[in-house]
Scaffold this motif. Structure first.
Motif, PDB file in Angstrom:
ATOM      1  N   ASN A 155      45.582  -5.087  45.064  1.00  0.00           N
ATOM      2  CA  ASN A 155      46.535  -3.995  45.290  1.00  0.00           C
ATOM      3  C   ASN A 155      46.490  -2.992  44.143  1.00  0.00           C
ATOM      4  OD1 ASN A 155      47.764  -5.664  43.388  1.00  0.00           O
ATOM      5  ND2 ASN A 155      49.835  -5.174  44.088  1.00  0.00           N
ATOM      6  N   LYS A 156      45.280  -2.688  43.683  1.00  0.00           N
ATOM      7  CA  LYS A 156      45.159  -1.631  42.681  1.00  0.00           C
ATOM      8  C   LYS A 156      45.613  -0.303  43.268  1.00  0.00           C
ATOM      9  CE  LYS A 156      40.911  -3.488  40.591  1.00  0.00           C
ATOM     10  NZ  LYS A 156      39.496  -3.138  40.339  1.00  0.00           N
ATOM     11  N   HIS A 157      46.256   0.493  42.439  1.00  0.00           N
ATOM     12  CA  HIS A 157      46.651   1.835  42.869  1.00  0.00           C
ATOM     13  C   HIS A 157      45.467   2.764  42.667  1.00  0.00           C
ATOM     14  CE1 HIS A 157      49.083   5.461  43.348  1.00  0.00           C
ATOM     15  NE2 HIS A 157      49.977   4.677  43.897  1.00  0.00           N
ATOM     16  N   PRO A 164      55.083  -0.087  38.770  1.00  0.00           N
ATOM     17  CA  PRO A 164      55.506  -1.490  38.811  1.00  0.00           C
ATOM     18  C   PRO A 164      55.332  -2.084  40.207  1.00  0.00           C
ATOM     19  CG  PRO A 164      57.050  -0.208  37.520  1.00  0.00           C
ATOM     20  CD  PRO A 164      56.099   0.778  38.138  1.00  0.00           C
ATOM     21  N   GLY A 165      54.781  -3.277  40.247  1.00  0.00           N
ATOM     22  CA  GLY A 165      54.492  -3.935  41.514  1.00  0.00           C
ATOM     23  C   GLY A 165      53.071  -3.735  42.000  1.00  0.00           C
ATOM     24  N   TRP A 166      52.373  -2.752  41.428  1.00  0.00           N
ATOM     25  CA  TRP A 166      50.972  -2.498  41.768  1.00  0.00           C
ATOM     26  C   TRP A 166      50.092  -2.860  40.580  1.00  0.00           C
ATOM     27  CZ3 TRP A 166      49.153  -0.186  46.402  1.00  0.00           C
ATOM     28  CH2 TRP A 166      50.160   0.220  47.290  1.00  0.00           C
ATOM     29  N   CYS A 167      48.833  -3.153  40.862  1.00  0.00           N
ATOM     30  CA  CYS A 167      47.870  -3.348  39.783  1.00  0.00           C
ATOM     31  C   CYS A 167      47.280  -2.010  39.377  1.00  0.00           C
ATOM     32  CB  CYS A 167      46.754  -4.294  40.226  1.00  0.00           C
ATOM     33  SG  CYS A 167      47.284  -6.000  40.426  1.00  0.00           S
ATOM     34  N   HIS A 631      53.836  -9.959  35.876  1.00  0.00           N
ATOM     35  CA  HIS A 631      52.621  -9.192  36.106  1.00  0.00           C
ATOM     36  C   HIS A 631      52.971  -7.881  36.794  1.00  0.00           C
ATOM     37  CE1 HIS A 631      52.511 -12.331  39.579  1.00  0.00           C
ATOM     38  NE2 HIS A 631      53.378 -11.381  39.860  1.00  0.00           N
ATOM     39  N   ALA A 632      52.103  -6.898  36.629  1.00  0.00           N
ATOM     40  CA  ALA A 632      52.302  -5.568  37.227  1.00  0.00           C
ATOM     41  C   ALA A 632      53.601  -4.917  36.759  1.00  0.00           C
ATOM     42  CB  ALA A 632      52.236  -5.631  38.749  1.00  0.00           C
ATOM     43  N   LEU A 633      54.123  -5.369  35.633  1.00  0.00           N
ATOM     44  CA  LEU A 633      55.269  -4.731  34.961  1.00  0.00           C
ATOM     45  C   LEU A 633      56.469  -4.574  35.881  1.00  0.00           C
ATOM     46  CD1 LEU A 633      53.455  -1.975  32.863  1.00  0.00           C
ATOM     47  CD2 LEU A 633      53.669  -4.411  32.444  1.00  0.00           C
ATOM     48  N   CYS A 634      56.906  -5.681  36.472  1.00  0.00           N
ATOM     49  CA  CYS A 634      57.988  -5.561  37.441  1.00  0.00           C
ATOM     50  C   CYS A 634      59.098  -6.593  37.267  1.00  0.00           C
ATOM     51  CB  CYS A 634      57.423  -5.652  38.853  1.00  0.00           C
ATOM     52  SG  CYS A 634      56.508  -7.153  39.161  1.00  0.00           S
ATOM     53  N   GLY A 635      59.062  -7.406  36.255  1.00  0.00           N
ATOM     54  CA  GLY A 635      60.166  -8.319  35.978  1.00  0.00           C
ATOM     55  C   GLY A 635      60.334  -9.452  36.967  1.00  0.00           C
ATOM     56  N   SER A 877      85.737   8.998  32.320  1.00  0.00           N
ATOM     57  CA  SER A 877      85.330   7.662  31.891  1.00  0.00           C
ATOM     58  C   SER A 877      84.547   7.030  33.031  1.00  0.00           C
ATOM     59  CB  SER A 877      86.535   6.786  31.535  1.00  0.00           C
ATOM     60  OG  SER A 877      87.328   6.548  32.692  1.00  0.00           O
ATOM     61  N   PHE A 878      83.810   6.007  32.698  1.00  0.00           N
ATOM     62  CA  PHE A 878      83.110   5.261  33.740  1.00  0.00           C
ATOM     63  C   PHE A 878      83.366   3.783  33.509  1.00  0.00           C
ATOM     64  CE2 PHE A 878      80.095   5.724  30.292  1.00  0.00           C
ATOM     65  CZ  PHE A 878      79.490   4.485  30.192  1.00  0.00           C
ATOM     66  N   ALA A 879      83.407   3.027  34.607  1.00  0.00           N
ATOM     67  CA  ALA A 879      83.709   1.603  34.526  1.00  0.00           C
ATOM     68  C   ALA A 879      82.546   0.726  34.952  1.00  0.00           C
ATOM     69  CB  ALA A 879      84.928   1.284  35.392  1.00  0.00           C
ATOM     70  N   SER A 880      81.535   1.317  35.599  1.00  0.00           N
ATOM     71  CA  SER A 880      80.408   0.515  36.081  1.00  0.00           C
ATOM     72  C   SER A 880      79.168   1.386  36.141  1.00  0.00           C
ATOM     73  CB  SER A 880      80.718  -0.056  37.468  1.00  0.00           C
ATOM     74  OG  SER A 880      79.641  -0.826  37.956  1.00  0.00           O
ATOM     75  N   VAL A 881      78.075   0.893  35.535  1.00  0.00           N
ATOM     76  CA  VAL A 881      76.832   1.645  35.499  1.00  0.00           C
ATOM     77  C   VAL A 881      75.664   0.705  35.795  1.00  0.00           C
ATOM     78  CG1 VAL A 881      76.596   1.348  32.992  1.00  0.00           C
ATOM     79  CG2 VAL A 881      75.373   3.205  34.106  1.00  0.00           C
ATOM     80  N   ASN A 882      74.699   1.180  36.600  1.00  0.00           N
ATOM     81  CA  ASN A 882      73.515   0.414  36.992  1.00  0.00           C
ATOM     82  C   ASN A 882      72.302   0.825  36.178  1.00  0.00           C
ATOM     83  OD1 ASN A 882      74.853  -0.636  39.322  1.00  0.00           O
ATOM     84  ND2 ASN A 882      74.402   1.276  40.388  1.00  0.00           N
ATOM     85  N   PHE A 883      71.421  -0.128  35.954  1.00  0.00           N
ATOM     86  CA  PHE A 883      70.118   0.170  35.383  1.00  0.00           C
ATOM     87  C   PHE A 883      69.045  -0.535  36.201  1.00  0.00           C
ATOM     88  CE2 PHE A 883      72.776   0.969  31.696  1.00  0.00           C
ATOM     89  CZ  PHE A 883      72.168   2.083  31.099  1.00  0.00           C
ATOM     90  N   ASN A 884      67.985   0.202  36.518  1.00  0.00           N
ATOM     91  CA  ASN A 884      66.768  -0.397  37.039  1.00  0.00           C
ATOM     92  C   ASN A 884      65.715  -0.224  35.957  1.00  0.00           C
ATOM     93  OD1 ASN A 884      64.067  -0.505  38.258  1.00  0.00           O
ATOM     94  ND2 ASN A 884      65.144  -0.722  40.193  1.00  0.00           N
ATOM     95  N   VAL A 885      65.306  -1.316  35.337  1.00  0.00           N
ATOM     96  CA  VAL A 885      64.379  -1.257  34.213  1.00  0.00           C
ATOM     97  C   VAL A 885      63.119  -2.025  34.592  1.00  0.00           C
ATOM     98  CG1 VAL A 885      64.041  -1.718  31.763  1.00  0.00           C
ATOM     99  CG2 VAL A 885      66.329  -1.166  32.608  1.00  0.00           C
ATOM    100  N   GLY A 886      62.091  -1.288  34.979  1.00  0.00           N
ATOM    101  CA  GLY A 886      60.800  -1.906  35.217  1.00  0.00           C
ATOM    102  C   GLY A 886      60.469  -2.237  36.650  1.00  0.00           C
ATOM    103  N   GLY A 887      61.434  -2.223  37.536  1.00  0.00           N
ATOM    104  CA  GLY A 887      61.097  -2.434  38.938  1.00  0.00           C
ATOM    105  C   GLY A 887      60.872  -1.099  39.606  1.00  0.00           C
ATOM    106  N   PRO A 888      60.267  -1.088  40.784  1.00  0.00           N
ATOM    107  CA  PRO A 888      60.126   0.181  41.488  1.00  0.00           C
ATOM    108  C   PRO A 888      61.496   0.837  41.631  1.00  0.00           C
ATOM    109  CG  PRO A 888      58.936  -1.562  42.612  1.00  0.00           C
ATOM    110  CD  PRO A 888      59.736  -2.224  41.531  1.00  0.00           C
ATOM    111  N   PRO A 889      61.663   2.119  41.301  1.00  0.00           N
ATOM    112  CA  PRO A 889      60.655   3.132  40.962  1.00  0.00           C
ATOM    113  C   PRO A 889      60.497   3.356  39.460  1.00  0.00           C
ATOM    114  CG  PRO A 889      62.704   4.205  41.507  1.00  0.00           C
ATOM    115  CD  PRO A 889      62.988   2.742  41.515  1.00  0.00           C
TER     116      PRO A 889
END
Length: 931
Positions: A155-157, A164-167, A631-635, A877-889
């Motif tokens: 699955n090379k790009h 992330p998720g691809w080779c 592998h493929a930097l996706c956690g 102010s904020f009470a809840s915050v999301n992070f996507n670190v390393g998964g698609p996208p």
């Protein structure tokens, strides 16, 4: 150059040992972006702009963002060779196509990314010769008939970017190059078929006669073990050998033979006139749908690896040589018995290691995944399979050949359907798996149709369940062994919305959203309940990618910042730390890495719950977990890219794979104080307990271990064997409703087997939360669900006049209403499957009385966010915050819960499903009413 003898001791002891000179240094590399070198004589001299390059290695270690055509150069001295000796130039593998030259003269070409090949250079190699290798590593543009998508490439790009998720698209001289001085009459191959019941060995031997005339030779077969200095047996046979290749069989018995198994990996070495290979006595097959090793039923405990090596990408980098084997050391210690090489072959050294470690191998090739249809697709697919078998068929650790992974109907599927007779001629001794995930049951996409999970059959015929999922050793058919195999009347299409098929597919890939909803839990626990057994061949949930620790390790190892994986990690880290600083999260965490490590610990908990689901289903014959590492930097794995086992994962896996373990199921992760605690206990018992009746007890304890409730004794009986002599591998033990008034806090459900054995995974955590006191709002407060534009504008006017409004933004999905006074408001679905966002609950008036920090998936039962939002309007102010670190996208950050000033009032925007019926939701709502 350094001259050395082949490392196999047995080969040294046999007559006519091969001498090899490894060509592992002194290589130079030049790019040929215009593909003009072939016609302009680049093979005759090293280019002025050539750079040093490691071999084995990939082009991208020197030119990180380039593919296409490249030229390798190295000066080679002719080794001494006698009159009856030949000099061979041998390549372990070149990805993908190459032309080979000596002093500007072409001596041959080779196509194929993973297969070894050699040229006889006896008459062309001089005392000092320039070796030039022109390599084609194609991308999206066609080069001489090759593109990335139309060659075996896993699955090379095809673009030179890391996703992330691809080779990453790599190519080059992937395995060692050597000069070998060999006899003119020599053994070039020996395929060993070892009978595990009798100790009889049949060796298919190929002898090459380049002496120029027919001759007679004694062919001597010598069998050794690693732990004995003397041969186990020696057999000598005279043979008449015409010029060219001669293939013949020899059969003999190995006295006192010992089986190769997971616990006792007895490996033998066969030396035949200087040619050496390892083999073992073992049998691996399916019986009544169950995996058996040497006649004994086993549960397959596996995970797949993409063999991603930091810095080297597809090859081991000089900075991390130990990582070639670290996967297997960790996996064996964690309780696995198998490793799946997904759409790639292991290196020969890795297979040698698995042979000796007692770790089974399920192996595919670059052609197994993502090979696009083309006029050459079938031929390239089949040649990839042929080369795999010829290279690796003697390794006892390889127990499964895999043909296809996640491919719809097309050229590769058609080739795989009919290939067995040819493949059995090369190796009749192993199990084949046809199509991992059984995507062949999906229709072929029409030209121009973008792949999507929602695309269904739309007028095309339904799936053909008549093609079986596997083929046992010696079989010429794809046998109907799992799930609904063989039920041609079952034309049900795949289920929309879930990555997986209906509960009938016997080779299952399933990636439901996480936390799983009750229907997804039911599907896993009851899969194949009324069909043949099933192999759960892909399932799992990962963590965020710890880009901070990874970058530290890249730096410590001295891997250049330009290495594509290092560069992407560093870019994700930069964005993450910028957002961390911008949001002021240092007020709540000592260091940004703490959140990433908390994600790893939550991942351990989710893995434990996944094991509960899988091991509680008595119809699953094995489990291949996604994945072995990041592998493929996706956690996605329990190990980092540098093979560090993530926090708390080791014990989870030892317990998860245990032959005897509890599978505990609570009705909720968070209960209101005063509510009854309901739970179910299933015992996963892979032939661990003896027949008979046993007793179990259960208890609810607080964080100090104080018992708050204890069950009565629950007797249970180990199930009887069925007509095939098999016993259920999981069975219910007890179900209780604990009527107990627990105060607010954290608790543990514990299970105890009162005698007869130790059952792992004996506890499961949960929370109890006090109901908030109903209070009148401090001012004008209202909640706003999905309303029309006119009602929405009226609500905003009410806030502007001084009211507080809680907007349930998740009810609009990904299309937010235009009436909200937030600039550039964007709502996006959170990743919440294998690759997922994780969330921080921030200390805030809205989270008063709640568990803050990393969002605990159990504590926030029924209050888990499936959407996030971003806006250019700054919140109060904020009470809840999301992070996507390393998964698609790659990376993103969004809010779940934030408060904005609007006129005289407050606008609270939430994508958390805030309901009174959930403990966390009730408190959030009560806090909002106080604003």
């Amino acid at each position: 150059m350094r001259r050395k003898t082949m490392v196999c001791v047995a080969a040294l002891l046999a007559a006519g040992a091969v001498n090899a000179i490894e060509l592992d240094g002194g290589w130079m590399l030049a790019l040929d972006p215009g593909n003009c070198g072939k016609t302009n004589g680049w093979a005759a001299a090293v280019r002025d702009n050539a750079k040093p390059v490691p071999v084995p290695g990939v082009i991208q270690q020197v030119y990180p963002y380039d593919c296409g055509v490249a030229w390798y150069y190295r000066r080679v001295a002719r080794p001494k060779a006698g009159a009856q000796e030949r000099v061979m130039l041998r390549f372990g593998a070149v990805d993908y196509f190459c032309d080979v030259y000596l002093d500007g003269q072409k001596i041959g070409s080779h196509e194929g990314a993973e297969s070894p090949f050699a040229f006889d250079v006896t008459d062309t190699l001089k005392e000092d010769t320039l070796l030039a290798v022109r390599v084609i590593n194609p991308g999206e543009e066609m080069i001489e008939g090759f593109t990335c998508k139309t060659i075996p490439h896993r699955n090379k790009h095809d673009k030179m970017e890391f996703r992330p998720g691809w080779c990453y698209n790599t190519g080059g001289i992937m395995l060692p190059v050597s000069l070998e001085v060999v006899p003119a009459v020599r053994v070039t191959d020996a395929f060993v078929k070892a009978d595990w019941k009798t100790g009889r060995v049949t060796v298919e031997t190929t002898v090459r006669n380049d002496s120029g005339a027919p001759c007679k030779r004694d062919i001597t077969f010598v069998v050794y073990t690693d732990d004995a200095p003397n041969p186990v047996c020696t057999v000598m046979r005279p043979r008449e050998l015409p010029s060219g290749d001669t293939l013949f069989e020899e059969t003999f018995d190995v006295p006192g033979f010992k089986l190769w198994s997971i616990d006792t990996p007895n490996v033998y070495t066969l030396a035949v006139n200087g040619y050496a290979t390892r083999f073992g006595f073992r049998d691996f097959r399916l019986v009544n749908g169950w995996f058996t090793l040497n006649g004994k039923r086993i549960f397959l405990k596996s995970a797949h690896t993409g063999n991603h090596m930091p810095g080297g990408l597809s090859v081991v980098d000089a900075a991390t040589p130990e990582l070639e084997y670290r996967d297997f050391q960790n996996m064996k210690a964690m309780g696995y018995n198998c490793v799946r090489f997904i759409a790639t072959q292991a290196t020969p050294r890795q297979l040698d290691y698995c042979d000796r470690l007692g770790l089974m191998v399920y192996q595919e090739t670059y052609a197994s995944w993502c090979l696009a249809d083309s006029p050459h697709a079938k031929q390239r697919f089949l040649e990839s399979m042929r080369c795999e078998l010829k290279r690796d068929r003697n390794h006892p650790s390889i127990t499964i050949w895999g043909a296809i992974n996640e491919m719809r109907q097309g050229d590769s599927i058609e080739a795989a359907r009919t290939m067995l007779p040819e493949m059995r001629a090369l190796d009749p001794t192993r199990l084949w798996i046809f199509s991992s995930g059984r995507w062949d049951l999906w229709p072929k996409l029409p030209k121009g149709q973008k792949a999507s999970w929602q695309y269904q059959f739309e007028g095309q015929p339904g799936p053909d369940w008549g093609v079986g999922s596997a083929s046992n050793p010696g079989s010429m058919e794809w046998e109907c062994v799992w799930g609904e195999d063989g039920n041609r009347a079952n034309n049900d299409a795949p289920s929309p919305g879930d990555i997986g098929l209906k509960p009938a597919c016997g080779d299952l890939h399933f990636y439901p959203g996480y936390p799983h909803n009750p229907d997804q839990v039911r599907k896993i626990r009851t899969w194949s309940a009324h069909a043949k057994p099933a192999f759960f061949s892909e399932y799992g949930v990962g963590s965020l990618l710890d880009v901070i620790d990874h970058c530290h390790e890249f730096e410590r190892r001295g891997i250049p910042a330009t290495a594509p994986d290092h560069a992407l990690m560093a870019e994700i880290r930069r964005r993450y730390l910028e957002d961390w600083e911008k949001l002021g999260l240092g007020r709540f965490f000592a260091d940004p890495v703490d959140f990433l490590r908390a994600s790893e610990r939550m991942n351990a908990r989710s893995r434990r719950e996944g094991f509960d689901l899988v091991r509680s289903n008595p119809r699953f014959v094995g489990f291949n977990l996604t994945g072995a590492l990041d592998h493929a930097l996706c956690g996605e794995g329990p190990m980092s890219l540098f093979r560090r086992i993530k926090d708390e994962n080791f014990d989870v896996f030892r317990d998860g794979w245990s032959d005897l373990r509890w599978c505990l199921f609570l009705s909720k992760g968070n209960y209101f104080a005063g509510d009854a605690v309901e739970f179910e206990a299933v015992l996963a018992d892979f032939e661990a307990l003896r027949d008979g009746t046993y007793e179990a007890t259960f208890a609810l304890v607080d964080t100090n271990g104080e018992v708050k409730w204890r069950s009565p004794v629950a007797p249970f009986t180990v199930p009887q064997k069925d007509k095939d002599g098999l016993r259920a591998v999981a069975y219910p033990v007890a179900r209780f409703r604990a009527e107990v008034d627990l105060p607010q806090g954290a608790y543990m459900l514990r299970a105890y087997l009162n005698h007869g054995g130790y059952a792992a995974a004996f506890e499961k955590g949960f929370y109890v939360t006090a109901r908030p006191v109903e209070e009148k709002p401090r001012g004008d407060f209202f909640e706003l669900g999905r309303v029309d534009e006119e009602q929405g504008k009226a609500a905003m006017a009410r806030i502007e006049a001084g009211a507080t409004g809680l907007v349930h933004l998740e009810k609009w999905g990904s299309k937010p209403p235009a009436f909200l006074p937030l600039a550039n408001l964007v709502v996006t679905p959170r990743n919440h499957w294998l690759y997922h966002d994780d969330t921080i609950m921030v200390p805030d008036p809205l989270t008063q009385g709640l568990k803050t920090g990393f969002l605990d998936w159990d504590f926030y039962t029924d209050c888990f966010p499936f959407y996030g939002f971003t806006t250019d309007t700054e919140p109060v102010s904020f009470a809840s915050v999301n992070f996507n670190v390393g998964g698609p996208p790659v990376y993103n950050r969004s809010f779940n819960l934030a408060t904005f000033k609007h006129g005289k009032g407050l606008l609270i925007v939430s994508t958390l499903p805030i309901e009174k019926t959930s403990p966390a939701g009730a408190i959030l709502l009560a806090n909002a009413r106080k604003r």
